[in-house]
Write an enzyme that holds these catalytic residues in place. Structure first.
Site, PDB file in Angstrom:
ATOM      1  N   LYS A 183      -8.760  89.323  28.180  1.00  0.00           N
ATOM      2  CA  LYS A 183      -7.561  90.153  27.976  1.00  0.00           C
ATOM      3  C   LYS A 183      -7.786  91.653  28.201  1.00  0.00           C
ATOM      4  CE  LYS A 183      -5.295  86.706  25.090  1.00  0.00           C
ATOM      5  NZ  LYS A 183      -5.002  86.206  23.750  1.00  0.00           N
ATOM      6  N   GLY A 208     -11.552  82.361  27.977  1.00  0.00           N
ATOM      7  CA  GLY A 208     -10.617  82.485  26.863  1.00  0.00           C
ATOM      8  C   GLY A 208     -10.081  83.901  26.747  1.00  0.00           C
ATOM      9  N   SER A 209      -9.813  84.309  25.530  1.00  0.00           N
ATOM     10  CA  SER A 209      -9.161  85.607  25.300  1.00  0.00           C
ATOM     11  C   SER A 209     -10.046  86.811  25.579  1.00  0.00           C
ATOM     12  CB  SER A 209      -8.659  85.678  23.854  1.00  0.00           C
ATOM     13  OG  SER A 209      -7.595  84.767  23.659  1.00  0.00           O
ATOM     14  N   THR A 210     -11.335  86.591  25.837  1.00  0.00           N
ATOM     15  CA  THR A 210     -12.187  87.747  26.158  1.00  0.00           C
ATOM     16  C   THR A 210     -11.768  88.402  27.466  1.00  0.00           C
ATOM     17  OG1 THR A 210     -13.821  86.349  27.304  1.00  0.00           O
ATOM     18  CG2 THR A 210     -14.168  86.750  24.943  1.00  0.00           C
TER      19      THR A 210
END
Length: 656
Positions: free
Chosen positions: A404, A400-402
């Site tokens: 980024k 997921g967004s981790t």
């Protein structure tokens, strides 16, 4: 004419003598057969007198049985040369035997007497053999015995030498059949939760007599009252023994693993001579990883029981203790926060890479593998779809967004992104051109149109990071991920699945864009994600996670995966995620915390068309002030439980 016949007979006699093999010839052939362990061939060279005392079958069987029992290897038998001056037909022929055995090297000298015998082929020499040829002090009719001594297994300890897997003094419960009554089996079964059938099976074993102590189960440390209650039943006794025990039970189950008795398959694969019936072996976790170190070296003795003569002896060497970097108290706290959920937790010291906690839930109690499973519990755990027997911290999940901050690091290193520069992003959805058809990247909020890196991290802007990946390009972005350790074996004591970029590489722009903000086909382990975030506290260097305690633990896995000059900007963005009310990790608010972090919600769909998929909630956080703790936590299926905020709350409690 008579003179001629006499001369002819003399020539024949001299010829026969010249063809007779010497003692040295026979001894050399006997020794050659011995070296080849061709005992049947050896038998052909022994004297008639010896053959009357031992037949061929027993001769061969005796050698084979003894050599197999002692695991004789590298056998070397030498016939020692005798000087011309010392040569005498009546003198024994010396020999030297060297071999490796299960109890160490054995070397001895002996003398072989040879006797001349008449055969149909003529006179020949034969070896006068006796049992001393096998071992010097072994007499005819005697045998040898081989016994072993099991080493004490080393313990697994935390960084403060608290026990994670220890050798504990426990009570072993048993029944003496001749002293029990009709109620004994039922009473014992009820108290220790072992079925009557299991107890009856143990009592019906062939070796059992009325006076035999038949072990039924071991009691865990602290169950003294149960021991006292059990011995009140007729025929029940206890005796002290040592047993493996896991003080943290399910709280560290996947970390420690457990031991079990070896089976026939194990004995074929494990080092010869180190294990036998009744030995134990590490079945999973650290018990398995450090098996060689924990097991130690088995002791062996080869001796003659009739005389007590020791032929060879090797002292046992107890196993070594393994001191880990784990903090047992923190391990228990992290498990408590995660108990009841399905997920994984990893805690590192971000300046050294030391693992402080490693949790997977749900879990099992490893003590049950040692002391026995309560009736129905194993089946219940085995049928649980959340897989309590399988560790999750070393498995792969969509991050997921981790991902980024990692995307940002790659783009910054590549020069395709400048931390302070702003991108103009309008609206909530975006695509580079019409070639994407109906597919667009969407973001949570369109409040900002001029977005720099710190802003993009705060708002977790999917479009910003999709553009960063596209600007970097497929080849460069893939190379950057490889530098972060993707598709590479992680240098870690615990086996971790390699993180994956995509099924067949980043072959399409849409896949590249999706990967940049943590969707696509990317899969990453919690341990790897934790290691990646250490770069923001080590001037861009990513540390190798460690699990075994060392005086100087810090080891760099990859240098400058994040530009050193940009780590402060990334950290600032991650700090705002927690401390700014617009940040995804702002709630629940907890005063006095100095943490920076990144949330992530990974929606698991079999296809883009699927509307609602299962969601996993991530939170990666570290203390930017003390720089002594970094936590990655992933909780599965948080769709209806507050999203990633559910995970954030648990992690914040641990920083408290």
């Amino acid at each position: 004419m008579k003179r001629y016949v006499w001369l002819l007979l003399l020539v024949v006699a001299l010829g026969a003598c010249s063809n007779q093999e010497t003692q040295e010839d026979i001894m050399d052939k006997f020794v050659a057969a011995w070296n080849d362990k061709d005992f049947a061939e050896m038998y052909t060279y022994i004297s008639k007198e010896t053959k009357e005392e031992i037949d061929k079958e027993n001769f061969v069987k005796r050698y084979q049985t003894i050599y197999e029992a002692i695991k004789a290897e590298n056998l070397t038998v030498e016939a020692v040369d005798v000087s011309e001056e010392d040569k005498d037909e009546k003198a024994p022929r010396p020999y030297k035997v060297t071999m490796n055995t299960i109890a160490g090297e054995v070397i001895f000298n002996g003398d072989a007497s040879l006797v001349e015998e008449k055969t149909e082929e003529g006179d020949t020499w034969k070896v006068k053999w006796d049992s001393s040829f096998i071992f010097p002090k072994l007499d005819d009719g005697e045998t040898i015995r081989v016994i072993s001594e099991e080493p004490m297994r080393g313990e697994i300890l935390d960084r403060n030498e608290q026990g994670l897997a220890i050798n504990a003094a426990v009570d072993e419960v048993g029944i003496v059949p001749g002293k029990m009554d009709d109620d004994t089996i039922a009473e014992v079964s009820e108290l220790i939760d072992v079925s009557k059938v299991e107890i009856e099976t143990a009592l019906d074993a062939e070796w059992v007599t009325d006076e035999t102590f038949v072990p039924i189960t071991k009691l865990k440390p602290g169950e003294d009252e149960m021991a006292e209650e059990l011995v009140e039943s007729a025929g029940v006794m206890t005796q002290k023994t040592t047993s493996r025990f896991y003080p943290l039970a399910e709280k560290a189950a996947h970390l420690t693993g457990y031991i079990r008795e070896v089976n026939d398959e194990d004995l074929d694969e494990l080092p010869s001579g180190e294990y036998g019936n009744g030995s134990v072996v590490g079945s999973s976790g650290l018990e398995n990883i450090y098996e060689e170190k924990l097991h130690g070296t088995r002791g062996w003795k080869i001796y003659i029981p009739e005389s007590g003569e020791i032929i060879a002896e090797k002292e046992k060497e107890d196993g070594e203790d393994v001191i880990t970097t784990i903090d047992a108290d923190f391990q228990k706290k992290m498990f408590k926060e995660m108990d009841g959920d399905s997920g994984a937790g990893v805690a590192l010291h971000p300046k050294t890479g030391e693992t402080l906690g490693l949790v997977s839930t749900p879990a099992y109690n490893p003590n049950y593998f040692v002391f026995g499973w309560p009736e129905g519990e194993f089946e219940k755990a085995n049928d649980d779809p959340r897989s309590p027997f399988s560790a999750k911290f070393n498995k792969r999940y969509a991050p997921g967004s981790t991902i980024k901050p990692i995307t940002a690091s790659i783009a910054l290193n590549n020069g395709s992104l400048k931390a302070g520069e702003k991108k103009t992003i309008e609206g909530r959805s975006w695509q580079p051109d019409a070639s994407w058809g109906g597919y667009e990247v969407t973001r949570v909020s369109d409040r900002l149109t001029e977005v720099n890196l710190a802003d993009a991290l705060l708002t977790s802007d999917n479009i910003y990071f999709a553009q960063a990946a596209l600007d970097t390009g497929k080849a460069n972005f893939t190379e950057g991920l490889h530098k972060f350790g993707f598709e590479e074996k992680i240098p870690y004591e615990f086996p971790i699945n390699k993180s994956k970029i995509a099924n067949d590489g980043l072959d399409k722009d849409i896949l590249l864009a999706d990967t940049g903000y943590g969707q696509g086909q990317m899969l990453m382990s919690p341990v790897h994600l934790a290691a990646a975030f250490t770069s923001f506290l080590n001037d861009g260097d990513m540390l190798a996670p460690t699990l075994e305690y060392q005086e100087e633990p810090r080891a760099v896995w990859q240098e400058e995966v994040t530009p050193a000059e940009d780590t402060a900007i990334i950290s600032e963005g991650l700090r705002r995620i927690v401390e700014n009310e617009q940040g995804s990790a702002y709630n629940p608010v907890r005063e006095n915390l100095t943490i920076a972090g990144k949330t992530g919600t990974a929606e698991l769909k079999s296809s883009r068309e699927e509307k609602n998929g299962k969601e996993n909630g991530w939170f990666v956080a570290y203390d930017y002030e003390d720089e002594d703790l970094l936590i990655v936590m992933m909780i599965e299926d948080i769709s209806n439980r507050g999203g990633s905020g559910y995970t954030v709350n648990k992690v914040k409690k641990l920083f408290d």
